[in-house]
Design an enzyme around this catalytic site. Structure first.
Site: not given
Length: 534
Positions: A285-286, A428, A534
Site C-alpha cells: 500500500k503506497h 526509517n 527514500h
C-alpha cells in the site's frame, strides 16, 4: 501572420520521391505499393530495395543516385551529398535550388528509416564487436537532416506511423503540422538510440560515472493523471526484458494508474526476493509492504500476509511468487484489491477474477532477479540523482553476532526474512516478523523510535482484531534498515516482545546499543549493510 506564412502553414506538400531504408521490414511492401500507386519514385538500399523488388515494385538504388556503390560492408552507402543535399535543400531558397541543379541533386520529399536493431542486439547478450557493428551511422544522419528540413521533407521512423502517413497523402500531401510532429518523433528516436549506445558503452568499458548520462524511453501508456489529478503523466519503457510491470500481461480491468504502476513495481520487486523459497505473498500500500509472509501453500501465505494488517490491505496490491491458483484467488476476492501480479495464473483463478471488473490481474514471464544490476534515478532541482539499484544481499554467513546470546536457527531464519522485507520499506524502517511472516511494520518515520512504536502498535491492534490476548510481537524478531543511534529504539523492540534483532551496525553508540541488548537478553546480529529507501 502574413498571407504567405498562412499559406505555407496550411498548404499540403505532395510526395514525389521517397527514400526507404529500414531494418524492420514490417509493413514495408504495403507502404511501397501505396506510395507507388500515387506515382512516388522509390529510392532504396540493400535489403530494403530487395524486399521492395520482391513485392513487385520498381526501385532505384541509392548507388545510382550517388554514383558510388555500397562499400565497407555497407558502412558507407547513403553518406553522400546527393542524398543529404536532396534531404536538406530548402526548396524556396534560390541558392539551394541552383546548387541542386548544378550538381544533379534531386529532392527527396519523404524519408522512411528505422535503425539497426542496436537495443535488441544488446538485449540478447551479443559480444562487443557485434554490438558495435549494429550501431547505425547513415540512418541517424539522414533522419536528423530530413527532420531539420521538416519545412519541406517528411520523416517517418516508426512502423506505427505508416498508416497516418498514408492518410495524409490521401488528402493530397503532408501539412507542416504533420511534418513537425514526425520530426519531433524522429529526433526523439535518434536521441534514444544514442542514449542506448552511450549507456551500453559505459557499461562495456567499465565507466561507472560517465561524464554525460542520457536516459530515454518509449511511450507505453498515456495515464489519466499522475500521483494527483492535477498532474499529467505517462508511462515510458526502456526496452529491457527484465520481468516486471513494464513487460507484464494485463488480463482484465481498467488501465493501470500512475500510483498502480508505482505500487505494483514495489510489490513485484519485493516478492522477487523470495523466488527460491516456499510460496510467498506481499501486500503493498503506497509503495510500502503492509504484510509479507510465506506459507505451505500460496493461499496460506496470502492469509498470513493479510493477517499482519487487514485494514491497510484494503485497496492494496498483491504480489505472489508462484502462479495464482483458484484457492488463493477466492481469498483475495473477498476484499477490494487494486492489482494482483504473479508469474502466471491458472484458468480457475482467471475465471474467479473475471467477476471482479475493477481488479487488474497481471502475469509476468517469471520473477525478477533481485541481485541484477540497474539504475534508479530521481529528479531534483537543476539535475538528477543517479545510483545503482539496491541489489545488496546478505547471507547467513555474512552475519556477525554482537551479543552474548546467540540467535537460534529459527530466529536466524526470521531475522533474514525480516531483513529482506525491511529493504523494501521506506526509511526509517522497522519490521517485526515471526515464523517468516511480518507481524508489524513501521515505515517512513522521521524517528526510528517512532517506527518501532508504530509497528508494535499496529501489531497490538491486529492481535485485538484477531481476538488474541497476546501481542503479535511477543516472541518475534525485528529488523532495522539502518543502525540504532541510541539504545532507546532497541529497548522499544525489547518492550514489544522481540527476542532478536538484525541491523547494519556502524553507529558511534554501537557499544551502548550492544550492552543494552545484552542487558535485555536479546540476540543481535550486524549485517554491515544498510538499506535506506527514500
Amino acid at each position: 501572420m502574413t498571407d504567405t506564412a498562412t499559406d505555407r502553414t496550411s498548404a499540403r506538400f505532395p510526395i514525389r520521391r521517397a527514400l526507404l531504408s529500414v531494418s524492420d521490414k514490417t509493413g514495408l511492401a504495403d507502404l511501397g505499393r501505396a506510395l507507388a500507386s500515387q506515382g512516388v519514385e522509390l529510392l532504396s538500399t540493400g535489403g530494403t530495395a530487395k524486399a521492395l523488388r520482391d513485392a513487385g515494385l520498381t526501385v532505384r538504388d541509392v548507388a545510382d543516385v550517388t554514383g558510388f556503390p555500397e562499400m565497407m560492408d555497407g558502412r558507407v552507402k547513403t553518406l553522400h551529398p546527393a542524398v543529404h543535399g536532396g534531404l536538406l535543400a530548402l526548396r524556396d531558397n534560390a541558392d539551394h535550388v541552383a546548387a541542386m541543379e548544378a550538381h544533379g541533386i534531386v529532392g527527396i520529399d519523404l524519408l522512411v528509416v528505422n535503425l539497426y536493431p542496436f537495443e535488441e542486439t544488446v538485449a540478447r547478450g551479443a559480444d562487443y564487436d557485434t554490438c558495435v557493428e549494429n550501431i547505425d551511422i547513415g540512418g541517424p544522419a539522414m533522419i536528423r537532416g530530413a527532420a531539420k528540413n521538416h519545412g519541406f521533407v517528411t520523416t517517418v521512423v516508426d512502423v506505427e506511423d505508416y498508416s497516418v502517413l498514408l492518410d495524409e497523402l490521401a488528402k493530397g500531401g503532408t501539412t507542416l503540422a504533420f511534418r513537425q510532429r514526425m520530426a519531433q518523433i524522429a529526433y526523439g528516436r535518434t536521441a534514444a538510440y544514442d542514449a542506448a549506445v552511450s549507456t551500453w558503452m559505459a557499461g562495456a568499458i567499465g565507466e561507472p560515472v560517465p561524464r554525460r548520462r542520457v536516459f530515454a524511453g518509449a511511450l507505453s501508456q498515456s495515464l489519466r493523471y499522475g500521483e494527483n489529478p492535477h498532474q499529467s503523466a505517462a508511462f515510458y519503457v526502456d526496452g529491457s526484458v527484465r520481468p516486471g510491470v513494464a513487460t507484464a500481461q494485463q488480463h482484465q480491468g481498467k488501465a493501470l494508474s500512475y500510483n498502480n504502476i508505482n505500487d505494483t513495481d514495489a510489490a513485484f520487486e519485493l516478492i522477487s526476493e523470495f523466488a527460491d523459497g516456499p510460496p510467498a505473498c506481499a501486500i503493498i500500500k503506497h509503495a510500502n509492504p503492509c504484510g509479507v509472509a510465506t506459507g505451505a501453500t500460496l493461499a496460506e501465505a496470502y492469509q498470513r500476509a493479510f493477517d499482519c494488517d487487514r485494514t491497510s490491505a484494503f485497496g492494496g496490491i498483491v504480489a505472489l511468487n508462484r502462479p495464482l491458483d483458484a484457492e488463493t484467488a477466492e481469498l483475495i476476492s473477498a476484499i477490494f484489491t487494486e492489482v494482483v501480479v504473479a508469474p502466471g495464473a491458472d484458468a480457475g483463478a482467471v475465471s474467479i477474477f473475471a467477476k471482479k471488473k475493477n481488479l487488474r490481474l497481471l502475469t509476468t514471464s517469471g520473477l525478477a532477479d533481485p541481485w541484477a544490476g540497474g539504475m534508479t534515478l530521481k529528479q531534483v532541482a537543476g539535475g538528477m540523482l543517479v545510483q545503482d539499484r539496491d541489489n545488496g544481499h546478505v547471507a547467513r554467513a555474512d552475519l556477525r553476532v554482537m551479543t552474548k546470546r546467540q540467535p537460534t536457527e529459527a530466529e536466524l531464519d526470521d531475522l533474514l526474512f525480516a531483513w529482506t522485507v525491511a529493504k523494501h520499506v521506506k526509511s526509517n524502517a522497522i519490521v517485526y516478523a515471526n515464523s517468516r511472516a511480518t507481524v508489524g511494520i513501521g515505515a517512513g518515520q522521521m524517528s526510528r523510535v517512532d517506527s518501532t512504536r508504530i509497528a508494535a502498535r499496529k501489531a497490538e491492534d491486529m492481535a485485538e482484531a484477531l481476538g488474541l490476548t497476546t501481542p503479535l510481537t511477543r516472541g518475534s524478531v525485528a529488523a532495522s534498515d539502518a543502525f540504532f543511534p541510541f539504545p532507546d529504539g532497541l529497548l522499544t523492540l525489547a518492550e514489544a516482545g522481540a527476542t532478536a534483532v538484525i541491523q547494519p551496525g556502524g553507529s558511534v553508540k554501537d557499544d551502548a546499543v550492544i550492552a543494552a541488548a545484552d542487558e535485555a537478553g536479546l540476540a543481535m546480529v550486524f549485517t554491515g549493510m544498510r538499506h535506506f529507501r527514500h
